[in-house]
Design an enzyme around this catalytic site. Structure first.
Site, short mmCIF file in Angstrom:
data_model
loop_
_atom_site.label_atom_id
_atom_site.label_comp_id
_atom_site.label_asym_id
_atom_site.label_seq_id
_atom_site.Cartn_x
_atom_site.Cartn_y
_atom_site.Cartn_z
N ALA A 5 37.93 -48.79 1.45
CA ALA A 5 39.05 -47.87 0.71
C ALA A 5 40.35 -48.03 1.71
O ALA A 5 40.15 -47.99 2.83
CB ALA A 5 38.62 -46.49 0.43
N GLY A 64 33.76 -50.37 0.58
CA GLY A 64 33.79 -50.69 -0.65
C GLY A 64 34.27 -52.07 -0.92
O GLY A 64 33.86 -52.82 -1.96
N GLU A 123 30.51 -53.54 -1.30
CA GLU A 123 30.12 -53.07 -2.67
C GLU A 123 30.92 -53.94 -3.69
O GLU A 123 30.12 -54.29 -4.71
CB GLU A 123 30.69 -51.57 -3.07
CG GLU A 123 29.89 -50.64 -2.28
CD GLU A 123 30.17 -49.20 -2.37
OE1 GLU A 123 29.50 -48.40 -2.97
OE2 GLU A 123 31.47 -48.82 -2.24
N GLU A 167 30.03 -45.91 5.29
CA GLU A 167 30.65 -44.69 4.91
C GLU A 167 30.15 -43.54 5.65
O GLU A 167 30.62 -42.38 5.81
CB GLU A 167 30.21 -44.58 3.38
CG GLU A 167 31.10 -45.29 2.53
CD GLU A 167 30.65 -46.76 2.22
OE1 GLU A 167 31.34 -47.61 1.48
OE2 GLU A 167 29.85 -47.07 2.89
#
Length: 318
Positions: free
Chosen positions: A137, A182, A185, A205
């Protein structure tokens, strides 16, 4: 059902350890943000400086022009012997390909268009920035968000990644650099992952006192198993291409080349192998036939009743 329970167990494990995360969050955030500040690099550990060096690689362009409104995600429909292959290239060199609001919106828009395009046979997701797949992110943008905005952003990111995972054609992630948070992901949502030996991957995270929020707690245990997924996420450990292959996180690992696109080249070769086998219309017909078998089941009716009555469904496999 078993996979869903396993994934939920991973997510719940984070919540049980939530209090212990606050102590490391400030330090980890400082390391992450320092990567964008050359004057701060001298204060970081050798390992942290190594990660920052990889994150600060310069951008690289390609011959095809980005479409209007899609500068951060270049869409290339290949021709000739590669006809039917679409390459999506993240192009945010200044931000290490970090996921911001605009990029998430663009990914969602592009994926929706690809879903309706019957000429698309295989999709490759890659980076156009050397040394980076996606650093996660955009923390600079995140720091300016109100808590309500953060929730909305994570929901939209999760939805966009789910849309990509549900594309009706094979998808391949070509990881030629760092894929963190992310970014990993995103890769996990693809059917197949190919990485260079020099690539670095991890769901980090917990170092920021949060948990993976775009599918990581569900897709990672489904990919490598619950126990190992817990280990990697609780520790926020980053693995290279060789280790990622050994634990089943990726399907193929290749030695990086001078151009820095070895994983992409391997992904392209795989996509080329898929082309003669992938027939979207036939696949959709099979999906329709399979769905039709669920219509007369008691479980389908139970699912609707449970939704209406706002209670957990009680499925019996009937």
């Amino acid at each position: 059902m078993a996979a869903a329970v396993a994934g939920s167990a991973v997510a719940l494990g984070f919540l049980q350890r939530r209090r212990g995360l606050a102590a490391v969050s400030a330090a980890a955030a400082a390391v992450t943000l320092s990567c964008s500040s050359p004057s701060s690099l001298g204060r970081l550990s050798g390992l942290a400086r190594g990660h920052c060096a990889a994150l600060t690689s310069a951008g690289r362009g390609y011959s095809s022009e980005a479409k209007v409104g899609e500068e951060e995600l270049r869409v290339r429909h290949l021709d000739d012997e590669h006809k039917g292959i679409v390459v999506l290239g993240i192009n945010r060199a200044h931000a290490k390909n970090a996921l911001n609001k605009n990029l998430i919106k663009t990914i969602s828009k592009v994926v929706e268009a690809l879903k309706m395009d019957k000429k698309v046979r295989t999709v490759i997701f890659r980076s156009e920035v050397p040394g980076i797949f996606c650093a996660g992110a955009d923390l600079k943008e995140r720091a300016k968000m109100h808590s309500s905005e953060v929730s909305s952003f994570v929901s939209k990111a999760r939805a966009a990644i789910n849309e990509m995972a549900n594309l009706p054609v094979p998808t391949i992630a070509a990881i030629d650099g760092i894929a963190l948070g992310g970014g990993l992901e995103l890769a996990l949502a693809c059917d197949i992952r190919v990485a260079a030996t020099s690539a670095k991957m991890g769901l980090v995270e917990t170092k920021l006192a949060i948990i993976p929020g775009a599918g990581g707690t569900q897709r990672l245990p489904r990919t490598i198993g619950v126990s190992l997924a817990k280990e990697l996420i609780f520790s926020a450990r980053v693995v290279d291409g060789e280790e990622a292959k050994s634990i089943g996180l990726i399907s193929h690992v290749v030695e990086q080349n001078e151009a820095g696109d070895a994983a992409y080249r391997r992904a392209l070769a795989l996509a080329q192998e898929f082309l003669p086998q992938v027939d979207l219309l036939t696949g959709l017909a099979i999906e329709e036939a399979c769905y039709a078998q669920t219509i007369p089941t008691k479980d389908r009716v139970e699912g609707l009743l449970a939704f209406k009555e706002k209670r957990p469904p009680r499925y019996k496999g009937e």
